[in-house]
Design an enzyme around this catalytic site. Structure first.
Site, PDB file in Angstrom:
ATOM      1  N   HIS A 191      57.306  32.630  35.008  1.00  8.42           N
ATOM      2  CA  HIS A 191      58.206  33.314  34.824  1.00  8.42           C
ATOM      3  C   HIS A 191      58.196  33.768  33.168  1.00  8.42           C
ATOM      4  CE1 HIS A 191      60.812  32.173  38.638  1.00  8.42           C
ATOM      5  NE2 HIS A 191      59.601  33.042  38.799  1.00  8.42           N
ATOM      6  N   ARG A 298      50.485  47.098  40.071  1.00  6.90           N
ATOM      7  CA  ARG A 298      50.236  45.891  40.269  1.00  6.90           C
ATOM      8  C   ARG A 298      51.620  45.392  41.046  1.00  6.90           C
ATOM      9  NH1 ARG A 298      48.117  45.536  34.807  1.00  6.90           N
ATOM     10  NH2 ARG A 298      46.046  45.183  35.025  1.00  6.90           N
ATOM     11  N   ARG A 334      48.286  49.193  44.418  1.00  5.00           N
ATOM     12  CA  ARG A 334      47.612  48.102  44.949  1.00  5.00           C
ATOM     13  C   ARG A 334      48.431  47.389  45.829  1.00  5.00           C
ATOM     14  NH1 ARG A 334      44.658  44.342  40.435  1.00  5.00           N
ATOM     15  NH2 ARG A 334      46.835  43.336  40.380  1.00  5.00           N
ATOM     16  N   GLU A 437      35.398  45.352  42.949  1.00  7.57           N
ATOM     17  CA  GLU A 437      35.400  44.113  41.911  1.00  7.57           C
ATOM     18  C   GLU A 437      34.578  42.983  42.194  1.00  7.57           C
ATOM     19  OE1 GLU A 437      39.426  43.129  41.631  1.00  7.57           O
ATOM     20  OE2 GLU A 437      39.991  43.571  43.376  1.00  7.57           O
ATOM     21  N   ASP A 461      37.584  41.178  37.317  1.00  6.47           N
ATOM     22  CA  ASP A 461      36.522  40.526  38.376  1.00  6.47           C
ATOM     23  C   ASP A 461      35.488  40.464  38.655  1.00  6.47           C
ATOM     24  OD1 ASP A 461      38.781  38.660  38.958  1.00  6.47           O
ATOM     25  OD2 ASP A 461      39.432  39.781  40.536  1.00  6.47           O
ATOM     26  N   CYS A 508      39.739  50.291  36.079  1.00  2.00           N
ATOM     27  CA  CYS A 508      41.038  50.292  35.609  1.00  2.00           C
ATOM     28  C   CYS A 508      41.166  48.528  34.967  1.00  2.00           C
ATOM     29  CB  CYS A 508      41.912  49.956  36.823  1.00  2.00           C
ATOM     30  SG  CYS A 508      41.460  48.745  38.169  1.00  2.00           S
TER      31      CYS A 508
END
Length: 590
Positions: A191, A298, A334, A437, A461, A508
């Site tokens: 967080h 995201r 996504r 990816e 990735d 991206c």
């Protein structure tokens, strides 16, 4: 001078004296009370908890106003813990059984809870330890007045170095005084990391023992781009980073001018510059920077910020907010890109046990969704319902074979049929794409073009899986390179497959926002970059300074190199000829 590597969670550079907060907790001494005083201790505990809940509600409202409702949900987790009957019963039981003060009982019970979190296999739960200590400090403050160093008392700018910062501390940071964060603990999905990113404060976490290596007042450089902390930098390093700050400031000065100019090369080739975001609130500044849409939204922070799986309506409202902020510009959503180890224990998953020895090669992203259809369908329903409000695309992450993609599309069709039966509107021609990816998907790119409307190359990735390097592992971090010839070859083939099939291809990953690679990517045929909003002006300046023929020559030359070092040196040299100030002090850091 010492250089320490950690996990970059919020970009930017800060050069300031350090303020080191104590890493150790102040223990609460055990004090016994008489049997007649036990009810009074219960009353004190109830009052402290009630006051803490009121404070958290105020902090939640302040965070919602400053950073958005989505991030404010972090404090729902805190309020939920303070209303947890089991925890309160534990504290009361310690008071009753041991006849001790309420503050000692709180200290003991919360430490036990923290130890329980630390022993969990799932990283999401381990990262909640800072939330437990946040609550501990808050309750103790009302019982005995004890709290951590008040950061609000700072009189001059500094970078904060701590074992960890609680979410409450992070949300309340004064950006005019706190210029950077460095912590021993923490991860990308904690967080505190999420809040630091939203606040725009350069931050590096997971540094291990940084609090024992820095003294308050010592000059520190925080490089939130590379995940580096430089302690007591020498004159050369200071000059390098100050030049970088001046370069960044100069870029900001020209931001207004650049944002209004078209993203075209000198010979008139149009390039789309899109932005990567986590929160709808990031869209207005991204457009101000020159973005013509969102190439990567995201959605995992919807799940990380909440204690429970976000409901369909909650997700729908968040997506609608993003669409409306774009005012007609396209949004690429996504689907959930997390491993099972990152989800809360309240989120029911198929299979039960979520422990995996290697989560990067395990049940994550599309695999997790395909094994947990209620969770997946809920998100798809929310996206489809929101698609009536403006142009939306759906993108599936970590697709590694054709059957995965077909299964995901089949589930999407099932959701569409359910919406049809219920008479709920959605965009029927919504474009479907995948993140390329995984090397297997890159090598099969031609086959995938028959199944999708667009590709988005996820280089973060793709590099990791191609060169077999965990990008968060400091010992082998030098092997993680976007300039690796094998990575470049895969990118070339993906772009070529998309061109032949006449489908859109964007990139991206972080590579798209690195100036060194702009000419190469243009030369390989890329015409759509999706990058972090602050990087847009610099990339736009470079592409407006080159022509495609130049870039194609660069790409041809790079194809002859057999090492990443050769590639990087050549790309920097070529960029320096076109836009000398774009390189600045970068070469020493890459």
């Amino acid at each position: 001078m010492q250089i320490k590597k950690g996990i970059p969670v919020s970009p930017g550079v800060a050069i300031y004296p350090a303020l080191v907060l104590d890493a150790e907790d102040q223990p609460i001494p055990r004090r016994s009370v008489s049997a007649s005083r036990v009810p009074h201790e219960h009353e004190r505990l109830d009052q402290a908890i009630a006051a803490s809940i009121d404070e958290l509600e105020q902090l939640r409202q302040q965070t919602a106003t400053a950073l958005g409702e989505e991030l404010a949900k972090i404090f729902d987790f805190h309020q939920g813990m303070l209303r947890d009957e089991y925890l309160i019963k534990q504290i009361r039981a310690i008071v009753d059984a041991d006849r001790v003060t309420a503050e000692y009982a709180v200290y003991q019970a919360t430490h036990r809870l923290a130890e329980t979190f630390l022993q969990q296999e799932r990283s999401y739960l381990r990262e909640r330890v800072s939330d437990v200590y946040d609550l501990q400090k808050r309750i103790l403050k009302h019982l005995v007045g004890y709290t951590r160093t008040e950061l609000s008392q700072l009189t001059s700018p500094a970078v904060v170095v701590a074992h960890d910062l609680t979410p409450s501390q992070t949300a309340a940071l004064d950006k005019t005084k706190i210029k950077g964060l460095a912590t021993d603990a923490g991860g990308r999905t904690s967080h505190t990391a999420i809040l630091a990113h939203a606040l725009g404060i350069p931050a590096v976490v997971g540094l291990g023992s940084i609090t024992r290596q820095i003294a308050s007042g010592e000059t520190v450089i925080i490089d939130g781009h590379q995940g580096q902390i430089i302690i007591d930098p020498d004159a050369a390093k200071l000059m390098e980073y100050r030049q970088e700050l001046r370069r960044m400031a100069a870029m900001e000065d020209t931001l207004g001018e650049l944002s209004k100019l078209p993203a075209v090369t000198k010979d008139g080739t149009k390039v789309n510059l899109l932005a990567n975001i986590e929160f709808p609130s990031e869209i207005p500044p991204a457009i101000h920077n020159g973005a013509v849409g969102i190439g990567l939204y995201r959605t995992e922070f919807l799940f990380l910020a909440a204690d429970n799986e976000p409901a369909e309506q909650e997700q729908y409202e968040t997506y609608v907010e993003a669409i409306r902020n774009l005012d007609g510009l396209p949004l690429t959503v996504r689907t959930l890109d997390l491993g099972a180890d990152k989800l809360t224990h309240q989120m029911t998953l198929a299979g039960g046990d979520t422990h995996e020895r290697n989560p990067f090669l395990g049940c994550r992203s599309i695999r997790l969704c395909l094994q947990n259809l209620p969770l997946f369908k809920t998100q798809l329903r929310a996206i489809l319902r929101a698609s009536t409000q403006g142009p939306v695309k759906i993108m599936f992450p970590l697709i590694s074979n054709i059957m995965e993609l077909r299964q995901a599309k089949m589930i999407l069709n099932d959701v569409m049929e359910d919406l049809d039966e219920q008479g709920i509107e959605y965009a029927r021609d919504i474009p479907i794409g995948i993140m390329v990816e995984v090397p297997s998907a890159a090598l099969q790119a031609r086959a995938f073009t028959r199944e999708v409307d667009f590709f988005s190359i996820g280089t973060n990735d793709l590099i990791q899986y191609t060169v077999a390097v965990d990008r968060g592992n400091e010992r082998i971090a030098s092997l993680y390179s976007a300039a690796h010839p094998a990575v470049i070859s895969l990118i070339k083939e993906i772009i070529r497959a998309g061109q032949r099939a006449k489908i859109d291809v964007s990139l991206c990953g972080e590579m798209a926002g690195e100036p060194e690679f702009t000419m190469l990517l243009l030369g390989l045929g890329l015409r759509c970059f999706s990058i972090t909003p602050p990087a847009i002006p610099e990339i736009k300046r470079i592409l407006r300074s080159v022509n495609i023929e130049q870039c194609q020559k660069v790409a041809r030359r790079v194809s002859a190199f057999d090492s990443d070092r050769e590639v990087l040196n050549y790309l920097r040299d070529e960029l320096g000829k076109v836009v000398p100030e774009a390189i600045g002090g970068r070469s020493a850091r890459y």
